[in-house]
Motif scaffolding. Sequence first.
Motif, PDB file in Angstrom:
ATOM      1  N   VAL A  87      -0.736 -41.251  -5.064  1.00  0.00           N
ATOM      2  CA  VAL A  87      -1.809 -42.211  -5.360  1.00  0.00           C
ATOM      3  C   VAL A  87      -1.381 -43.596  -4.890  1.00  0.00           C
ATOM      4  N   ILE A  88      -0.127 -43.952  -5.155  1.00  0.00           N
ATOM      5  CA  ILE A  88       0.360 -45.286  -4.765  1.00  0.00           C
ATOM      6  C   ILE A  88       0.469 -45.385  -3.246  1.00  0.00           C
ATOM      7  N   THR A  89       1.005 -44.312  -2.612  1.00  0.00           N
ATOM      8  CA  THR A  89       1.097 -44.305  -1.146  1.00  0.00           C
ATOM      9  C   THR A  89      -0.290 -44.399  -0.521  1.00  0.00           C
ATOM     10  N   LYS A 127       5.938 -52.655   3.068  1.00  0.00           N
ATOM     11  CA  LYS A 127       4.554 -52.601   2.594  1.00  0.00           C
ATOM     12  C   LYS A 127       4.427 -51.699   1.377  1.00  0.00           C
ATOM     13  N   LEU A 128       5.163 -50.594   1.372  1.00  0.00           N
ATOM     14  CA  LEU A 128       5.071 -49.689   0.232  1.00  0.00           C
ATOM     15  C   LEU A 128       5.652 -50.336  -1.025  1.00  0.00           C
ATOM     16  N   GLY A 178       4.889 -53.029  -6.119  1.00  0.00           N
ATOM     17  CA  GLY A 178       5.068 -54.234  -6.937  1.00  0.00           C
ATOM     18  C   GLY A 178       3.752 -54.725  -7.503  1.00  0.00           C
ATOM     19  N   GLN A 179       2.696 -54.698  -6.660  1.00  0.00           N
ATOM     20  CA  GLN A 179       1.377 -55.130  -7.147  1.00  0.00           C
ATOM     21  C   GLN A 179       0.863 -54.211  -8.248  1.00  0.00           C
ATOM     22  N   LEU A 180       1.297 -52.954  -8.180  1.00  0.00           N
ATOM     23  CA  LEU A 180       0.843 -52.005  -9.197  1.00  0.00           C
ATOM     24  C   LEU A 180       1.766 -51.974 -10.409  1.00  0.00           C
ATOM     25  N   SER A 236      10.433 -47.742 -11.856  1.00  0.00           N
ATOM     26  CA  SER A 236      11.248 -48.328 -10.790  1.00  0.00           C
ATOM     27  C   SER A 236      10.969 -47.645  -9.457  1.00  0.00           C
ATOM     28  N   PHE A 237      10.844 -48.461  -8.442  1.00  0.00           N
ATOM     29  CA  PHE A 237      10.648 -47.968  -7.077  1.00  0.00           C
ATOM     30  C   PHE A 237      11.414 -48.899  -6.153  1.00  0.00           C
ATOM     31  N   ASP A 238      12.423 -48.349  -5.493  1.00  0.00           N
ATOM     32  CA  ASP A 238      13.233 -49.180  -4.591  1.00  0.00           C
ATOM     33  C   ASP A 238      13.669 -48.328  -3.410  1.00  0.00           C
ATOM     34  N   VAL A 239      13.152 -48.641  -2.239  1.00  0.00           N
ATOM     35  CA  VAL A 239      13.506 -47.864  -1.049  1.00  0.00           C
ATOM     36  C   VAL A 239      14.223 -48.744  -0.030  1.00  0.00           C
ATOM     37  N   SER A 240      14.660 -49.921  -0.467  1.00  0.00           N
ATOM     38  CA  SER A 240      15.249 -50.866   0.491  1.00  0.00           C
ATOM     39  C   SER A 240      16.499 -50.293   1.146  1.00  0.00           C
ATOM     40  N   GLY A 241      17.224 -49.428   0.432  1.00  0.00           N
ATOM     41  CA  GLY A 241      18.442 -48.887   1.017  1.00  0.00           C
ATOM     42  C   GLY A 241      18.298 -47.439   1.480  1.00  0.00           C
TER      43      GLY A 241
END
Lengths: 534, 456
Positions: free
Chosen positions: B207-209, B272-273, B278-280, B297-302
């Motif tokens: 849903v978020i994607t 962007k994801l 973050g907005q959600l 928590s959602f973190d894909v930076s690494g």
Amino acid sequence: MSNENLNKRFNWGLMMTIITAFQVLTSTVVIVKDGVNLKLLAVFAAYIAAEWMYFFIASNFCGQNNFELETIGFLFSGIGLTVCASVYDDYALKQMVSILLGLFVFIMLLVTLRRTDIVMKLRMPIAFAAVGLLAVNLLLAEYNNGALNWITIAGFSIQPSELVKLAFIFVGAASLDKLQSTKSLTKYLIFSFGCVGALFLMRDFGTALIFFFTFMIIAFMRSGDVRTIALVCVAAALGAIMIIYFRPTVAARFSTYRHIWEQINDAGMQQTRVLIYSASGGLLGLGIGNGKLKHIFASTTDLVFGMLCEEWGMIVAFLIVLTYVFILLYAIKVARTTRSAFYAIAACAAAGLMLFQTALNIFGVTDILPLTGVTLPFISRGGSSMICSWGLLAFIKAADIRTYPKLSKTILPDHPLYPPDIKIGKRSTRPTRRQVSVPRVVGEPINQKPPTSQTARKTTQTKPAQTKTATRSTSKDIPISRQTRTATGRKASTSGTTQRSASSRTASGTARRTTTAKDVPISRKSSSNGRTKR
Amino acid sequence: MNNTTKRAYVLYVFILAFMVGLGIMVYSFYVNGGEWTSNLVNKHIYSNGQIANAGAIYDRDGTALAYSEDGVRKYHRSETVRKATLHAVGDQSSFIATGVQSVYSSRLSGYDFINGVYNLKKYNRGNDINLTLDAEICKVAYNAMNGRKGTIGVYNYKTGEIICMVSTPTYDPTNKPKNMDGNEKYEGVYLNRFISGVYTPGSTFKVITAICALQNIPDIESRTFTCTGKYHTDSGDVICNSTHGTVSFEKAFNRSCNSAFAQLALELGREKLMTTAGQLGFNAKDYMGEIPITKSSFDVSGANDVDFGWAGIGQYTTLVNPCHMLTIMGAIANSGVAVKPYFVKDIVSPAGEITVEGETTQSEIITLDTTVANKMRELMRSNVVNYYSDSTFPGLKMCGKTGTAQIDDGESHSWFVGFSIDPETPYAVVCVAENSGSGLSAAGKIVNKVMQAVCK
């Protein structure tokens, strides 16, 4: 004069009636708690009767027309008695007897303090008796809640340190009466370190602090030398650090400080319960006997402030502790107009001690300061504490000029304290007298003897002191003499430091000295075999 | 002599210090009084560390869920209701930190600075608390969970009222089991999984994607994807649940195609994801009244490509809190306006004074564009109509998304998130059934049972 008129107009009988009404109301709650408790009824009736008997005799036969301190004492003792009776009705009789004993000590001290010549004679015996009492205490001590400050004699357990508090002020105010006398200061230092040292050995850290604080009040009011006090403080702080380091019980108390919620069911038990139940009581309280703090150990002694908050309400509890502030303000006020420095120092020291002990108690149980286990004057259950509280009141009352109204004319008619031109208690005459007398006094020594006499005096003052302490240090115990040696060493250095300090001191120093010589019979007497003759 | 008395000024300094001390004392009583009185050792309220005297807790119909009688704490007469509402009401010893009996204990005791707990002592009652929960629906939900661990929450996305909040495992507060410590059956029993739990979201994260894709790819609705049963990246393959062939965006969402969504995620990019997440409200702290909600928590930076692909379909390190997910559903259902859920309605003093605790407020951490929300709602409606079938939710107009969250050990967690678009029944729902397999077969069925009761 206006003061006396005011006091005549003030209806102390009405005041006593109001207090009695309050006591009848509060004690009724306790008496009828589980049916009518006749034993308690008798105790309260006897107490109220004793109050009125004192009031009646004092006002009609002893010429007393001011009862500020007594009414406070009666009111607070009554509250303490009610709190005590609401928890342990078996103790009520004992507590009532303690109050009467306290009242007796109060009267006896007042009678004694009227005669400063007797005070001077009693000074040394009392000092030795006090140290002796502490020594006996140390020998016979029972280990009690981490402190050794109790002894039991014929079924009565007493706390000698409470009685020594009175002796401490008595001896302190009397011996330091003589100004700038290193000899008397040294004597009192030895006495003080003896007392405080004994208390440390008993592990009664709280009372030791109280003694130290009282010592500072007395020493400062006598010498006015901030640096002397600072030095004593530093020495004491170092000593305290050593104590904390070596004494596990004290160290444990300090480790609990500010961590009470982490040790809620062991070391922080008392403080957390005080906070929880005081907050539960709110400003208005839950009512006498409706609290839960009473089930906690020492609820009516060390934690009694919490019981007041919970059952009587924070307003009552705070009014009580604020009253100790007013007692101190009163003591400072009466000290201004009292007839000798002895009374002024004794009153300020007694009231200061009372407030300091209150501070240690209420801030200790609420974790604002470390818990030291001292009592709340008048309110905490316990005979020794009650006697001490009333004795402290006597020192304050003795300083009030209205206490011994006929003294100047009848008892000591040609006493140097009362030159015919000075009317006691009239503050309006004071400023003019001071302004006139000071330049005259300063002028005298300068005119007669050149400044060399000043410096000569200073050296004679310090040198014999040094040799005396040196000889003493060989014969007596070492730690105390080390203390005094540093004190005198510092004095020697300041006297020779700068010309500025010496000259600036000359005026105030001489003025100080001459005023006391006039004021105080004691100083004159003791100075005859002291250094001034040299 | 005059000097002597003048020196008494040091005593004024001491008096000043004393007054400062008194000030500190009054201040700390004023600030901490409520917290101190609610301590478990306070025997005015607790007896042997168990709440005894306190105000009552009522559900939305005025049914007492907990109340005190003669110094004994009592609960609803039905054992199932007691178990179903345990985490909302809270236990007696404040082990359930988010329960009303823990969080609102000073209010239940009726404490105030002036009177302390006097009202509690005198009238034997403190303040009463009204909840928005419906005990009967909670009972249905508890029964529907049928012994599975997990949580189910239903709230009105127009008003924010939570009418059902059940967390399992649970127990009967009047008859607390003795052997709960270390017992696998009671694992995390003191945790309200709805408020304090976090789970791997699985496909519900699509849903978020999808929202991110709708925001960033203009022609997304006309795009097609090819699924060969896996999506290949340089660092590995993202495996799909099936081989879907060529599918449209809508169909990929219906079928929950991992290949398509991994591809979408990589196309959108990490930045962007993460912005959309973050907005959600991901990675943001939020509170429900005074109760802290565990943050998602959602973190894909690494993350490398394959991990990022997995993250796009709700695996990797992503964790979602059910209450947070429910609020996102509410935002989609409510045309982008995220209404915050609450379950403590108001507090009533013995004198009848009412303090409103929960009211309709917009979430500060979730922002969603209206057009994107409406498109998303259509896609979720399409899921039910075209894939799950309306017969799964007879008589309802449901929108939803299932999830099957793969976990390291044991069977997958089964998710269902959704909402009813019937204006008569504006309810959003979230359900997690732990170790229960596929989303629709487990969580979907539970949701149907609960929503049937809700929309009755």
